[in-house]
Design an enzyme around this catalytic site. Sequence first.
Site, PDB file in Angstrom:
ATOM      1  N   GLU A   1       1.300  -0.567  -5.202  1.00 12.20           N
ATOM      2  CA  GLU A   1       0.385   0.537  -5.470  1.00 12.20           C
ATOM      3  C   GLU A   1       1.240   1.801  -5.471  1.00 12.20           C
ATOM      4  O   GLU A   1       1.499   2.399  -4.433  1.00 12.20           O
ATOM      5  CB  GLU A   1      -0.707   0.642  -4.402  1.00 12.20           C
TER       6      GLU A   1
ATOM      7  N   ASP B   1       0.822  -1.202   0.000  1.00  6.61           N
ATOM      8  CA  ASP B   1       0.000   0.000   0.000  1.00  6.61           C
ATOM      9  C   ASP B   1       0.861   1.258   0.000  1.00  6.61           C
ATOM     10  O   ASP B   1       1.911   1.312   0.643  1.00  6.61           O
ATOM     11  CB  ASP B   1      -0.896  -0.017   1.243  1.00  6.61           C
TER      12      ASP B   1
END
Length: 765
Positions: free
Chosen positions: A484, A431
């Site tokens: 990401e 993330d």
Amino acid sequence: MGVAAVLDWLVQDGERLASCRHDHPFAVLGPQASDQGWTVRMWMPEAQSVSLLQAGEEIAMTTPNHPWVFEAQVSQDPGCHYRVKVERGGIVHEQHDPWAFRGEWMGEMDRHLFAEGNHHHIWQKMGAHLTERDGITGVMFCLWAPNALSVSVIGDLNSWDGRHHPMQQRVGGIWELFVPGLEEGHLYKYEIRTQDGHCYQKADPYGFQHEVRPDNSSVVARLNGFQWSDQTWMQKRDSSNALDQPISVYEMHLGSWIHASADEPWIQPDGTPRPPVPAADMKPGARLLTYAELADRLIPYVKDRGFTHIEVMPITEHPFDGSWGYQVTGWYAPTSRYGTPDEFRAFVDRCHAEGIGVIIDWVPGHFPKDAHGLAFFDGAHLYEHSDPRIGEHKEWGTLIFNYSRNEVRNFLVANLIFWFEQFHIDGIRVDAVASMLYRDYLRPDGEWLPNESGGRENTEAVRFLQQANHVLFQHFPGALSIAEESTTWPMVTQPTDSGGLGFNLKWNMGWMHDMLDYFELDPWFRQFHQNNITFSIWYTYTENFMLALSHDEVVHGKSHLMHKMPGDDWQKYANTRALLSYMWTHPGKKTIFMGMEFGQRAEWNVWGDLQWDLLNYEPHKGIQRLVDDLNVLYKAEPALWRDDFDQFGFQWIDCNDNRHSVISFMRRESASGTWLVVVANFTPQSHSHYRVGVPLSGFYEEIFNSDAAKYGGSNLGNMGGKPTDEWGIHGYENSLDLCLPPLSLMVFKHDPKRSLNSSEPDNIV
């Protein structure tokens, strides 16, 4: 040292123990050699009497130096097998002496590897371990807290009183204590006394289980008792190229997929009901499903949809539901909201049995400030930077790991290996990578520090990510490591030995934003924005991209996918089908968020669950059938995935028909030489006799049409397929004369066995 000095020293030790300020209890407690033989000392706060039990003899222990330091003289080394009988508060019990087990738990090599950041299995030493020492069972506690004045184990074992079980400080800031007789399931924390006298109660950073929120103690848990049955899956995974396969991921949040009634608790294998975990405040009486219930309901659902993987948003322990799991406090434990660690293992095992891989979201970029967590852990900035200009995300209210510290990197890298080894996960999605790579991320001028070269790049984080990916693929070559990363940082998916970050996939955020911007437009205006749907091809081979329509795009007022679409309801459904169809035929692996597979209308809300009642309506059922069939088509046609990262795998036929908002292209597979022709019409206007050039003459079967009636479309099409005409266009001598349905995408496949003179099939699409 004279007798008086020794006695004075013992008095001081007693006071230090009583005030939780002793860092070397082994120096005074347990068996101690003396000129007269051996003295056994026990530290027993508030005990009325203590007796030493040895060789069938009971010896009353006295308190000559401190009322809680009990001692007895014996002639020989008593070893560690003796027991003591303790009377406290009118209750008598027997136990072994924790301070009799003096051998180091972490050896010299363990400490060396940890200090240099290379102990990839550090969790086998740190934390609370059910083990046996010299034939005595108990729990070994081990903690890194180099700045602490003293550390104690507190919990059920001592009524949360830090005076009872002080730990021994070892070399390198390691603290250890073996507590004999302690069993699985006991609650505990560490009470840390800082150099300036403050006292903190901290959960175990390496805890393998924690309490259900809002409680936050760690739980003694067994690591290696689960019996796996996925050996075939694991062997195949790690002997295969992770990217040389179709990858279609169902991203989901376990706590808001579907709820159950608190009046119907889950019945555990032993026949007792599991106390329900409330599903927050949107649905009174609702409870979260357990890992076991999710295995029974989620896995068949995902299998029926045809997805290859489930991606679960962070399941590491976290205190606040509203963080979605991205503010982690328990890095080495699956959240107890849904059950025990072994129940999560069973969930993964079931996924593998059904041919479904498991990806988890991993959050090494920041951590919350919760008092029981990592923040200011031992009275100093241990895990985070001390300077908030590089150690704090003010917009998120979280702290940033100090990647320059070896032990901190070790904590994270070993955590990565832990999840693959202990829980057999198949991949991670990291993330917020961009927030790690740039020191000025979400920071105004003057509130960030440049790197050693004066730049904005966080070189420490870069080295950490490279190390993490390098170690991961050393241990698990078939793993997926997905970034990401929302900027244009170069070489994200290039190997670390080439200077890359070492991921093997990167979410294509540019594609996602371009697609959503395009499909939100009134179709009449799309002719002026053709670049939105074609631009991605010009850079798609610079990285190994995964196309993602994620949870981030259906929250915070952005509305869900269906509601982004223009037009009336029919057009909203058709636009949704067209977007998903384009996604499945575009180069790159696939990820969609839960609810998109049936046209969820409401924004995702972590406090609720999905709008499953929409499946009572045929248009939503049609979108679900479309996704089912897209996954079937995707897995059946290697041209759609085999050469995702090779330019041979894609070729435009025509991307310049802006006026009609029509595109056509081929997906190709190098191994077999097969190809598919894809034609998309992104306006509500159908087109008859639309010419598309193709490389070979013959019959082209229409193998997919998003406008089919079963998906909720108008059922326009090409009678199951079309023969070519000798009509040159788009650089080819042959072409297809097609009917293009409104807001649709079609896929055609050349059929070399079918004659141009074959009779037309009866079906419409």
